[in-house]
Design a protein around this motif. Structure first.
Motif: not given
Length: 280
Positions: A139-147
């Motif tokens: 999930n790109h939203d989750n990946a971005g938030a984790i960064f």
């Protein structure tokens, strides 16, 4: 920049080949851009300007700006080298180029650096380092938030296995508020290969799961710590969890688990605090 920046280049036609890379960006997000990526919005553009020419190797190739935003972005655009062309167009033309209403009015075409082998990336870390590891995060939203969380809590590196999404997807960059461009990352390889190299580099590896054995608040301090995060729903595979240390976040009963990005934020904060990475 000390160089004199050329005047912005006016685009009157959405089919102009000079802005072809910005055309139909939603559809092209799905197939990748062979080493390039799209940065959207002023916050991310500012991060790209800061990263441009730095050791991480991110570069801007061209910039497209809504005509009525040019004056307000003059200083920021001046931070890019003069050989990075700036194009400008009306709202109607920009929307036709992008394929949807681009209310932010700012796009940049960037080029990512050549990836370093994971061993080399790990060797460059200091003796005290916090690393975030993503396995199966699609999930790109989750990946971005984790960064974004990794940047906030001082992670030195984010590692994504071969089953995780590309963090340079436009939405992931935007959700990360540009942190994808500032936190070093490595993507590729199986999770077993990644964990083996982390172990060789002296990292204490902790897998996060609602069924983890050790409460997060009881984690022992370690100079080199890696937080392993699995996909929502299935989480980390059981056979993997049996081979590593596992941690859990205390929460009220009745809820299966937290969102993975939220769980990452709580865990990274706790680990960074114990490692002395955070300012008072």
């Amino acid at each position: 920049m000390s160089e004199t920046r050329p005047l912005p280049i006016r685009v009157e036609d959405a089919s102009d080949p000079a802005v072809a890379e910005f055309r139909d960006i939603r559809e092209r997000d799905l197939v990748g851009r062979t080493g390039r990526f799209i940065a959207e919005g002023t916050v991310v553009l500012n991060m790209l300007a800061a990263a441009h020419g730095q050791e991480n190797g991110f570069r801007a190739e061209k910039i497209l700006v809504l005509e009525n935003r040019l004056a307000g972005l003059e200083d920021m655009l001046g931070r890019f080298p003069a050989d990075v062309p700036v194009y400008t167009a009306s709202a109607a033309v920009i929307d036709a180029i992008a394929g949807f209403h681009l209310h932010r009015g700012v796009l940049a075409l960037g080029r990512k650096p050549e990836p370093r082998p994971l061993n080399e990336a790990l060797a460059r870390l200091s003796e005290r380092a916090l690393v975030t590891v993503l396995s199966g995060i699609s999930n790109h939203d989750n990946a971005g938030a984790i960064f974004r969380n990794s940047a906030a809590f001082g992670a030195s590196l984010v590692i994504l296995d071969e089953t995780s999404c590309d963090p340079l997807y436009r939405k992931a960059i935007r959700v990360s508020v540009g942190s994808v461009l500032t936190v070093p990352f490595h993507r590729g390889g199986s999770i077993d290969e990644i964990l083996g190299k982390l172990d060789q580099a002296g990292f204490s590896i902790w897998g996060l799961s609602p069924t983890g054995k050790t409460p997060l608040r009881n984690l022992p301090a370690s100079n080199r710590t890696a937080l392993l995060l699995g996909t929502e729903g299935e989480g980390l595979p059981q056979d993997l969890m049996r081979r590593i240390n596992t941690a859990r976040i205390a929460q009220m009963p009745g809820l299966d688990s937290l969102n993975v990005a939220t769980a990452a934020a709580l865990s990274l904060h706790e680990m960074a605090y114990r490692m002395g990475l955070l300012p008072e």
